[in-house]
Design an enzyme around this catalytic site. Structure first.
Site, PDB file in Angstrom:
ATOM      1  N   ASP A 141       0.865  -1.168   0.000  1.00  0.00           N
ATOM      2  CA  ASP A 141       0.000   0.000   0.000  1.00  0.00           C
ATOM      3  C   ASP A 141       0.913   1.232   0.000  1.00  0.00           C
ATOM      4  OD1 ASP A 141      -2.150   1.717   0.032  1.00  0.00           O
ATOM      5  OD2 ASP A 141      -3.230   0.649   1.594  1.00  0.00           O
TER       6      ASP A 141
HETATM    7  C1  NOJ Z   1      -3.964   4.069   0.292  1.00  0.00           C
HETATM    8  C2  NOJ Z   1      -5.142   3.158   0.360  1.00  0.00           C
HETATM    9  O1  NOJ Z   1      -5.100   2.357   1.530  1.00  0.00           O
HETATM   10  C3  NOJ Z   1      -5.251   2.237  -0.840  1.00  0.00           C
HETATM   11  O2  NOJ Z   1      -6.459   1.532  -0.740  1.00  0.00           O
HETATM   12  C4  NOJ Z   1      -5.185   3.035  -2.095  1.00  0.00           C
HETATM   13  O3  NOJ Z   1      -5.341   2.184  -3.211  1.00  0.00           O
HETATM   14  C5  NOJ Z   1      -3.853   3.737  -2.125  1.00  0.00           C
HETATM   15  N1  NOJ Z   1      -3.783   4.664  -1.005  1.00  0.00           N
HETATM   16  C6  NOJ Z   1      -3.623   4.488  -3.426  1.00  0.00           C
HETATM   17  O4  NOJ Z   1      -4.404   5.597  -3.517  1.00  0.00           O
END
Ligand code: NOJ
Length: 744
Positions: A289
């Site tokens: 993530d």
């Molecule tokens: C953080 C989030 O937890 C995730 O779900 C998301 O895809 C990413 N940011 C990218 O924006």
């Protein structure tokens, strides 16, 4: 943890509708129409051969480059693309800009295409209801189409990867991200996960099922917080939607931010490698993530970024999202012998594999001139409308307040949310094309007879309802009308990532307004647009009707008007229990029995002294303008071997005077087994349309192998013994039939 036999998951058939002929005929750029997914047989073998050949030509830096995911905005360096030091980009939404980075790839030595990712969570240009609202429709074919159009619009803009579906099960509405999932249940969650995965990939973008795993169990609903999940629950509740998504072909996955049982999932080899690659045979890649590799330092398992990079890679994280950690440290770690070249090569292979299977090496660049034609097509908006109609849940309707009666000659629409103030919906960085959203008062005027006056008062300065603009004008308008429609809820800043709450009431001054509206003595219809189930106990006791939506998207307000006026009969059902108070949380339908069940509500029973045990609105609940009755529940045979199959059927009658849709739900309970088993478990559902007076036999196929549970060693066990079957329109329906599971 011992990972042995995994449950045979969801053999139940998903009747995903094929692309309608009209959609097929529509003209679209070739690149946008191409479904993506895993290739098989010779094609797959040939891909592995091409990867081998490519790997041989790559330098260490180029290999590391494939694992580096960077994003549009400050710090983005297109020269890294030219140098072959970047494998993917994210948050590019303007086709001309996508084209620029695609061109930069061709200036690189090996010209390996970029994977281009975006959080296209519930729409790209056309917005569909938030995923929790889509799940509320309990209509997998419709949910698949919403994902399809999201994928197709994104693909037309040159995007080939979406960071969705989020399939995290959550029983805690304090967590702001429940809006991205399908609610509290493993079965519904798995059906939705498969539908969304299939839809995205049919639309032309690779899915990235997330967040692997357990993120939805963040303690106290505080985002990013630790999770503590017993093995049995991990396998029975949290993992099934992921498995369903992989079975539906998800080409990538995203790890979670949280620590699972003390191990940050970004460095969880047991989950990412042993289970995912080993037991499940997943061939795609896993991304971290956002910055979660460097966060391993903060979790306290790496002293610096180099160690974080090493731990993440060796655990099974292939791509570093926005962390710059692999980019800066991985080559050094390999040179120092801390990371074997083989481990690096395997990660690169998985990234390249997805790129090959996606067809990126042969795909033409995005065509910025053609892209706009694909946005907000009539077909997409039709799906958006249906999704918003079917996803709205009628929670309460005292004295048949709805649909709006002929005697109502004036309606006061109150609340700034009724008229969209901006078009931003959480989690989508931007869209393409102009979103035309009809305000609720206009949509009502169009549908109500000409002699009905519709007035509108925003009451608040902004949608979020934090400050009044003109409270008195709103009260005057309400007092002067026959019916009040108050559209309230949570807006952008109160929901989504990082928006955990300890109070689940209406934000700002909205409750104050609601009470003032009720005090006028006029019947109040509360229309909610929220990102989670709020605590609605006061509203339930005081307003005439409640229509729950989870931000319906581009067609949200037209759908609301359709339901309020009776043009559409509501058919949404609760995907996540609505608590009576925050102190009840977690509250969910498939809880275990206790040794001290609630009988007469006395002290030494498992009760709260100051609150009921049951939720305000139970899982599966939802009203209709008609009523349904269930008769003649039957099982095809009373005894079923542990490897056998039984058919369960029930006659469902639309006993009212309006056509309508019912979500026929099948729950089971095994009262005596080797482990304590839930009071109810959803094992099947079917959304059926019934004309007034019509009766239909609804049938379910129930494999005995789906009726077991995991133990703490991760073994899946189906116990012989009696199984109770509950059929009805919610998780609170009463027992209808029984069967006996017997040893084969
Ligand atoms: C953080 C989030 O937890 C995730 O779900 C998301 O895809 C990413 N940011 C990218 O924006």
């Amino acid at each position: 943890m011992i990972l042995r036999l995994a449950a045979p998951l969801f053999a139940c058939c998903l009747a995903i509708a094929a692309l309608s002929p009209s959609a097929r005929a529509e003209q679209a750029p070739a690149s946008a129409q191409q479904a993506v997914g895993w290739k098989t047989g010779r094609e797959a073998t040939e891909i592995e051969r091409r990867i081998d050949a490519l790997l041989k030509r790559m330098t260490l830096e180029e290999k590391v480059g494939q694992l580096h995911l960077s994003g549009r905005g400050e710090g983005f360096d297109v020269n890294q693309v030219r140098a072959g030091r970047m494998g993917g980009v994210m948050n590019f939404v303007v086709p001309a800009e996508v084209l620029e980075v695609q061109k930069a790839v061709r200036e690189s030595r090996l010209k390996i295409p970029l994977i281009i990712g975006l959080d296209a969570v519930h729409g790209f240009s056309t917005y569909f209801p938030l995923p929790l609202g889509q799940a509320s429709s309990w209509n997998p074919a419709l949910i698949e189409q919403a994902a399809y159009w999201t994928g197709r619009e994104a693909a037309a803009a040159g995007i080939n990867w979406t960071f969705a579906p989020m399939v995290d099960i959550s029983r805690d509405p304090r967590w702001g991200r429940v809006l991205e999932g399908a609610g509290e249940d493993a079965f519904l969650g798995s059906v939705v996960a498969a539908a969304r995965t299939g839809g995205y990939q049919r639309g032309g973008v690779a899915a990235s099922v997330k967040h692997f795993v357990g993120y939805g169990a963040a303690e106290a609903g505080r985002d990013y917080n630790s999770t503590w999940i017993p093995t049995s629950q991990l396998f029975d509740l949290f993992l099934p939607p992921f498995k369903a998504s992989f079975d539906a072909g998800s080409m990538t996955a995203m790890a979670a931010f949280n620590a699972l049982n003390g191990v940050p999932t970004t460095a969880h080899r047991g989950m990412l490698t042993d289970l995912l690659r080993g037991k499940w045979g997943f061939k795609g890649f896993v991304t971290s993530d956002f910055g979660s590799i460097t966060e391993l330092r903060l979790h306290g398992i790496a002293k610096d970024d180099a160690e974080a990079a090493r731990k993440a890679l060796l655990a099974g994280i292939d791509m570093d999202m926005m962390g710059d950690v692999y980019h800066k440290h991985l080559a050094g770690e390999v040179k120092a012998g801390h990371v074997p070249v083989k481990a690096l090569d395997e990660a690169v292979r998985r990234v390249l594999r997805v790129k090959f299977h996606l067809g990126l090496f042969d795909k033409p660049d995005v065509d910025p001139a053609a892209a706009p034609k694909l946005m907000q097509t009539e077909e997409a908006r039709k799906v958006a409308l249906q999704a918003a109609q079917e996803g709205a849940i009628l929670l309460k309707n005292a004295n048949e307040t709805l649909p709006i009666r002929d005697t109502v000659k004036s309606v006061a629409v109150i609340g700034a949310m009724a008229v969209p103030e901006d078009e931003r919906v959480w989690t989508d960085p931007a869209g393409l094309g102009r979103r035309v959203i009809t305000p609720l008062p206009d949509a009502l005027r169009e549908r109500l007879p000409k002699d009905v006056a519709v007035t509108y008062e925003p009451a608040f300065k902004k949608n979020c309802g934090l400050e009044f603009a003109d409270k008195e004008a709103a009260i005057r308008a309400a007092a002067a009308s026959d019916l009040v429609v108050a559209m309230l809820g949570e807006d952008c800043e109160f929901m989504g990532e990082g928006a955990s709450r300890t109070r689940l009431d209406l934000p700002g001054v909205q409750q104050e307004l609601l009470e003032a509206l009720v005090a006028t003595g006029k019947p109040v219809v509360l229309v909610l647009a929220t990102g989670r189930p709020l605590v609605l106990s006061w509203a339930d006791a005081h307003v005439a009707a409640i229509l729950q939506t989870f931000h319906g998207g581009t067609e949200g307000r037209t759908a609301i008007a359709d339901i309020l006026t009776g043009k559409v009969n509501p058919s949404g059902r609760v995907p996540m229990s609505f608590p009576r108070s925050v102190g009840q949380i977690p509250v969910y339908y498939d809880h275990l029995p206790t040794g001290r069940p609630q009988k007469i509500r006395q002290r030494y029973e498992s009760i709260f002294m100051d609150e009921a045990n049951e939720p305000l609105y139970a899982f599966g609940h939802g009203l209709s303008y008609t009523s349904f009755t269930y008769t003649n529940a039957q099982v095809s045979k009373p005894k079923v071997p542990l490897d056998g199959v039984v058919e369960v059927s029930v006659d469902v009658t639309n006993a009212g005077s309006r056509d309508g849709q019912e979500v026929v739900q099948l729950y089971i309970r095994q009262p005596v087994a080797s482990r304590s088993r839930p009071m109810r478990e959803l094992k099947g559902f079917d959304k059926v349309s019934l004309r007034a007076g019509e009766t239909r036999a609804v049938r379910f196929r129930l494999e005995a192998s789906r009726l077991g549970a995991h133990d703490e060693e991760g073994r899946y066990i189906v116990d012989p013994g009696e199984v109770e079957i509950y059929l009805g329109g919610s998780s609170q329906s009463s027992v209808s039939a029984k069967l006996l599971l017997v040893k084969s």
